[in-house]
Design a protein around this motif. Sequence first.
Motif, PDB file in Angstrom:
ATOM      1  N   GLY A  78       0.813  -1.291   0.197  1.00 35.77           N
ATOM      2  CA  GLY A  78      -0.018   0.128   0.085  1.00 35.77           C
ATOM      3  C   GLY A  78       0.842   1.331  -0.044  1.00 35.77           C
ATOM      4  O   GLY A  78       1.729   1.327   0.747  1.00 35.77           O
ATOM      5  N   SER A  79       0.401   2.276  -0.559  1.00 35.75           N
ATOM      6  CA  SER A  79       0.853   3.532  -0.928  1.00 35.75           C
ATOM      7  C   SER A  79       2.394   3.559  -1.778  1.00 35.75           C
ATOM      8  O   SER A  79       3.169   4.512  -1.427  1.00 35.75           O
ATOM      9  N   CYS A  80       2.425   2.435  -2.477  1.00 32.41           N
ATOM     10  CA  CYS A  80       3.654   2.259  -3.091  1.00 32.41           C
ATOM     11  C   CYS A  80       3.444   2.061  -4.513  1.00 32.41           C
ATOM     12  O   CYS A  80       4.304   2.032  -5.297  1.00 32.41           O
ATOM     13  N   ALA A 138      14.290  14.438  -7.749  1.00 37.12           N
ATOM     14  CA  ALA A 138      14.386  13.256  -7.803  1.00 37.12           C
ATOM     15  C   ALA A 138      13.461  12.175  -7.283  1.00 37.12           C
ATOM     16  O   ALA A 138      13.591  10.969  -7.675  1.00 37.12           O
ATOM     17  N   ALA A 139      12.552  12.488  -6.472  1.00 38.59           N
ATOM     18  CA  ALA A 139      11.776  11.478  -5.917  1.00 38.59           C
ATOM     19  C   ALA A 139      10.651  12.279  -5.294  1.00 38.59           C
ATOM     20  O   ALA A 139      10.648  13.432  -5.342  1.00 38.59           O
ATOM     21  N   GLY A 140       9.616  11.539  -4.669  1.00 37.09           N
ATOM     22  CA  GLY A 140       8.481  12.199  -4.043  1.00 37.09           C
ATOM     23  C   GLY A 140       8.864  13.251  -2.984  1.00 37.09           C
ATOM     24  O   GLY A 140       8.298  14.227  -2.810  1.00 37.09           O
ATOM     25  N   ALA A 141       9.551  12.624  -1.978  1.00 34.82           N
ATOM     26  CA  ALA A 141      10.000  13.497  -0.796  1.00 34.82           C
ATOM     27  C   ALA A 141      10.850  14.596  -1.208  1.00 34.82           C
ATOM     28  O   ALA A 141      10.522  15.779  -0.639  1.00 34.82           O
ATOM     29  N   HIS A 142      11.484  14.721  -2.435  1.00 41.55           N
ATOM     30  CA  HIS A 142      12.138  15.691  -2.756  1.00 41.55           C
ATOM     31  C   HIS A 142      11.418  16.680  -3.403  1.00 41.55           C
ATOM     32  O   HIS A 142      11.630  17.934  -3.312  1.00 41.55           O
ATOM     33  N   GLY A 143      10.383  16.096  -4.143  1.00 44.55           N
ATOM     34  CA  GLY A 143       9.196  16.762  -4.626  1.00 44.55           C
ATOM     35  C   GLY A 143       8.613  17.837  -3.540  1.00 44.55           C
ATOM     36  O   GLY A 143       8.177  19.201  -3.577  1.00 44.55           O
ATOM     37  N   GLU A 144       8.006  17.103  -2.608  1.00 43.03           N
ATOM     38  CA  GLU A 144       7.680  17.883  -1.230  1.00 43.03           C
ATOM     39  C   GLU A 144       8.511  18.968  -0.894  1.00 43.03           C
ATOM     40  O   GLU A 144       8.077  20.197  -0.540  1.00 43.03           O
ATOM     41  N   TRP A 145       9.692  18.466  -0.669  1.00 42.74           N
ATOM     42  CA  TRP A 145      10.706  19.825  -0.047  1.00 42.74           C
ATOM     43  C   TRP A 145      10.731  20.850  -1.130  1.00 42.74           C
ATOM     44  O   TRP A 145      10.621  22.106  -0.860  1.00 42.74           O
ATOM     45  N   ALA A 172      -0.992  11.173   7.150  1.00 45.21           N
ATOM     46  CA  ALA A 172      -0.162  11.593   6.257  1.00 45.21           C
ATOM     47  C   ALA A 172       0.942  10.512   6.104  1.00 45.21           C
ATOM     48  O   ALA A 172       1.316   9.978   7.022  1.00 45.21           O
ATOM     49  N   HIS A 173       1.745  10.807   4.853  1.00 49.04           N
ATOM     50  CA  HIS A 173       2.747   9.761   4.403  1.00 49.04           C
ATOM     51  C   HIS A 173       3.914  10.306   5.596  1.00 49.04           C
ATOM     52  O   HIS A 173       3.944  11.553   5.547  1.00 49.04           O
ATOM     53  N   GLY A 174       4.927   9.538   5.956  1.00 50.45           N
ATOM     54  CA  GLY A 174       5.711  10.120   6.895  1.00 50.45           C
ATOM     55  C   GLY A 174       6.695  11.255   6.321  1.00 50.45           C
ATOM     56  O   GLY A 174       7.198  11.818   7.096  1.00 50.45           O
ATOM     57  N   THR A 175       6.798  11.241   4.933  1.00 51.26           N
ATOM     58  CA  THR A 175       7.829  12.049   4.381  1.00 51.26           C
ATOM     59  C   THR A 175       7.183  13.570   4.601  1.00 51.26           C
ATOM     60  O   THR A 175       7.826  14.404   4.266  1.00 51.26           O
ATOM     61  N   ASN A 176       5.809  13.560   4.525  1.00 55.12           N
ATOM     62  CA  ASN A 176       5.006  15.062   4.658  1.00 55.12           C
ATOM     63  C   ASN A 176       5.795  15.684   5.771  1.00 55.12           C
ATOM     64  O   ASN A 176       6.403  16.921   5.701  1.00 55.12           O
ATOM     65  N   PRO A 177       5.477  15.257   7.086  1.00 56.86           N
ATOM     66  CA  PRO A 177       6.246  16.139   8.281  1.00 56.86           C
ATOM     67  C   PRO A 177       7.778  16.121   7.952  1.00 56.86           C
ATOM     68  O   PRO A 177       8.326  17.344   8.454  1.00 56.86           O
ATOM     69  N   TYR A 245      -0.570  19.376  -2.516  1.00 62.60           N
ATOM     70  CA  TYR A 245      -1.129  17.865  -2.667  1.00 62.60           C
ATOM     71  C   TYR A 245      -0.060  17.064  -3.038  1.00 62.60           C
ATOM     72  O   TYR A 245       0.835  17.210  -3.847  1.00 62.60           O
ATOM     73  N   ASP A 246      -0.281  16.086  -1.863  1.00 63.00           N
ATOM     74  CA  ASP A 246       0.984  14.815  -2.161  1.00 63.00           C
ATOM     75  C   ASP A 246       0.251  13.968  -3.199  1.00 63.00           C
ATOM     76  O   ASP A 246      -0.647  13.139  -3.034  1.00 63.00           O
ATOM     77  N   GLY A 247       0.728  14.237  -4.505  1.00 62.71           N
ATOM     78  CA  GLY A 247       0.055  13.251  -5.583  1.00 62.71           C
ATOM     79  C   GLY A 247       1.038  12.008  -5.852  1.00 62.71           C
ATOM     80  O   GLY A 247       1.110  11.370  -6.831  1.00 62.71           O
ATOM     81  N   ALA A 248       1.776  11.438  -4.920  1.00 68.08           N
ATOM     82  CA  ALA A 248       2.822  10.487  -4.975  1.00 68.08           C
ATOM     83  C   ALA A 248       1.840   9.163  -5.754  1.00 68.08           C
ATOM     84  O   ALA A 248       2.523   8.451  -6.640  1.00 68.08           O
ATOM     85  N   ASN A 249       0.590   8.860  -5.310  1.00 69.12           N
ATOM     86  CA  ASN A 249      -0.085   7.956  -5.649  1.00 69.12           C
ATOM     87  C   ASN A 249      -1.383   8.425  -6.732  1.00 69.12           C
ATOM     88  O   ASN A 249      -2.243   8.725  -5.851  1.00 69.12           O
ATOM     89  N   LEU A 250      -1.396   8.639  -7.873  1.00 68.88           N
ATOM     90  CA  LEU A 250      -2.156   9.341  -8.597  1.00 68.88           C
ATOM     91  C   LEU A 250      -3.286   8.245  -9.179  1.00 68.88           C
ATOM     92  O   LEU A 250      -4.245   8.731  -9.882  1.00 68.88           O
ATOM     93  N   LEU A 269       4.094  14.750  -8.279  1.00 70.81           N
ATOM     94  CA  LEU A 269       3.861  13.312  -8.496  1.00 70.81           C
ATOM     95  C   LEU A 269       4.916  12.639  -8.608  1.00 70.81           C
ATOM     96  O   LEU A 269       6.225  12.836  -8.562  1.00 70.81           O
ATOM     97  N   ASN A 270       4.632  11.232  -8.239  1.00 73.14           N
ATOM     98  CA  ASN A 270       5.847  10.130  -8.209  1.00 73.14           C
ATOM     99  C   ASN A 270       5.778   9.264  -9.591  1.00 73.14           C
ATOM    100  O   ASN A 270       4.934   8.526  -9.699  1.00 73.14           O
ATOM    101  N   LEU A 271       6.503   9.815 -10.575  1.00 70.55           N
ATOM    102  CA  LEU A 271       6.335   9.281 -11.847  1.00 70.55           C
ATOM    103  C   LEU A 271       6.963   7.631 -11.618  1.00 70.55           C
ATOM    104  O   LEU A 271       6.619   6.678 -12.520  1.00 70.55           O
TER     105      LEU A 271
HETATM  106  C1  LIG Z   1       5.798   7.056  -1.808  1.00 64.89           C
HETATM  107  C2  LIG Z   1       5.046   8.185  -1.248  1.00 64.89           C
HETATM  108  C3  LIG Z   1       6.044   9.282  -0.998  1.00 64.89           C
HETATM  109  C4  LIG Z   1       7.276   9.466  -1.201  1.00 64.89           C
HETATM  110  O1  LIG Z   1       7.963   9.252  -2.161  1.00 64.89           O
HETATM  111  P1  LIG Z   1       9.646   8.962  -2.535  1.00 64.89           P
HETATM  112  O2  LIG Z   1       9.593   8.868  -3.881  1.00 64.89           O
HETATM  113  O3  LIG Z   1       9.740   7.473  -1.918  1.00 64.89           O
HETATM  114  O4  LIG Z   1      10.449   9.696  -1.780  1.00 64.89           O
HETATM  115  C5  LIG Z   1       5.371  10.221  -0.364  1.00 64.89           C
HETATM  116  N1  LIG Z   1       4.082  10.383  -0.004  1.00 64.89           N
HETATM  117  C6  LIG Z   1       3.146   9.221  -0.488  1.00 64.89           C
HETATM  118  C7  LIG Z   1       1.555   9.287  -0.110  1.00 64.89           C
HETATM  119  C8  LIG Z   1       3.565   8.332  -1.046  1.00 64.89           C
HETATM  120  O5  LIG Z   1       3.088   7.415  -1.303  1.00 64.89           O
END
Ligand SMILES: *Cc1c(COP(=O)(O)O)cnc(C)c1O
Length: 486
Positions: A78-80, A138-145, A172-177, A245-250, A269-271
């Motif tokens: 989940g969430s991956c 380069a990745a989702g967390a990097h996009g958030e930052w 929320a996903h741990g990367t958000n905080p 918007y955390d769009g990692a999972n669209l 977005l997480n491509l």
């Molecule tokens: C995977 C995910 C992230 C982090 O993405 P990374 O590419 O692993 O940094 C952030 N938020 C959500 C909801 C995710 O599922």
Amino acid sequence: MHKDDQALIFELTKPGRVGYSLPEMDVPELDLNELLPEGFLREEEPELPEVSELDIMRHYTALSRRNHGVDSGFYPLGSCTMKYNPKINENVARFNGFAHIHPLQDESSVQGALELMYDLQEHLIEITGMDEVTLQPAAGAHGEWTGLMMIRAYHEANGDTKRTKVVVPDSAHGTNPASATVAGFETITVKSDENGLVDLEDLRSVVGEDTAALMLTNPNTLGLFEENILEMAEIVHAAGGKLYYDGANLNAVLSKARPGDMGFDVVHLNLHKTFTGPHGGGGPGSGPVGVKADLIPFLPKPIVAKRGDEFVLDYDRPQSIGRVKPYYGNFGINVRAYTYIRTMGPDGLKAVTEYAVLNANYMMRRLQEFYDLPFDRHCKHEFVLSGRRQKKLGVRTLDIAKRLLDFGYHPPTIYFPLNVEECIMIEPTETESKETLDAFIDAMIQIAKEAEENPEIVQEAPHTTVIGRLDETTAARKPILRYQKQ
Ligand SMILES: *Cc1c(COP(=O)(O)O)cnc(C)c1O
């Protein structure tokens, strides 16, 4: 399995054996003592394994057989979004004109690559409902930052320097905080209500003139659609904050709903998830960020732009937060995502969402008789179960996850989100057949029965893997950095 398959590469070592052949050196050898500053040269040779080429091939082939990937089996993490990554993406990424160009080449000689990046930006603008996109992160967390740094720059440009807080739901996903903290903000947590949605009263009470942004995902990390999103957007905007918007999972909204239309100002977005970049194992990702018009000046530079018929790298952006990655992002992953979007087409992307949501709801409804369902409402692309009924029988969610290994499955995400007891979070994705879903459901049902009738078999799982249960905490906290002969 052959005995040597079990041996560590260090145990196969035979002094003097080599796995390479290099031509005789025909240039003078350099004196490393002269090249390196004092103290940097190692005093002893490193203890590397000494094996033949065949040994090393067999070693890695054996390791690959022990591994689990999307190409070898169901992976409902989940969430991956562990969906199938079509192999045509790999073919295209290996085209000479993509794989063998250099980032310092003159723009006129890489027009095709720049056009692909520009087109990808345009597709992502359309998909998200934003006004401009950067492909750099380069990745989702990097996009958030990156997104939060732009929000910070935006408030600062308005002289609005008291906005030090970012509001994040407890699901929320741990990367958000984490991203909020790294971007220099203080994180304020907002509660979920009994339906698993953001508690509007709680949101009202924490949002104010010190709010820089609300970070949210919709559907949220429990797989539930935030029905009050427009009202939430209004609360935050009325207070002068921005919506992230955390769009990692669209997978749940692709071609159906757009963050931009829901009132969001920034989205990443997480491509490497929704758009089929291979991921897991720390491989390269890509986390593009889209913004609404008032944040465009702050985008990282350069942006790929079109001038007449030419594609250019636009560096003339005085308010930019700067570069967030060397060169222009993980180009190879962007080629894969572009190939995916173009091969799927608009109808294909709509079907992705429909099947992802259908598959998740099908599994949820078939499993709810055997596991507790904390939120009994339609889910989106993923859903959570609770193992609290099994916990009363002495079987923990961790045990259930380990037992699934015996059936050949990668376990779902467990103990996340944190606001669900003994959480099991399942994301089947749209690429799996009904037969695969049914087989996994049958395994889950069998494990639920075992928990009642024969709990030891679950508690002591896995039984069929090369290595039994590991002490994961110690493995993470005290990694063995060097092999020591017994
Ligand atoms: C995977 C995910 C992230 C982090 O993405 P990374 O590419 O692993 O940094 C952030 N938020 C959500 C909801 C995710 O599922």
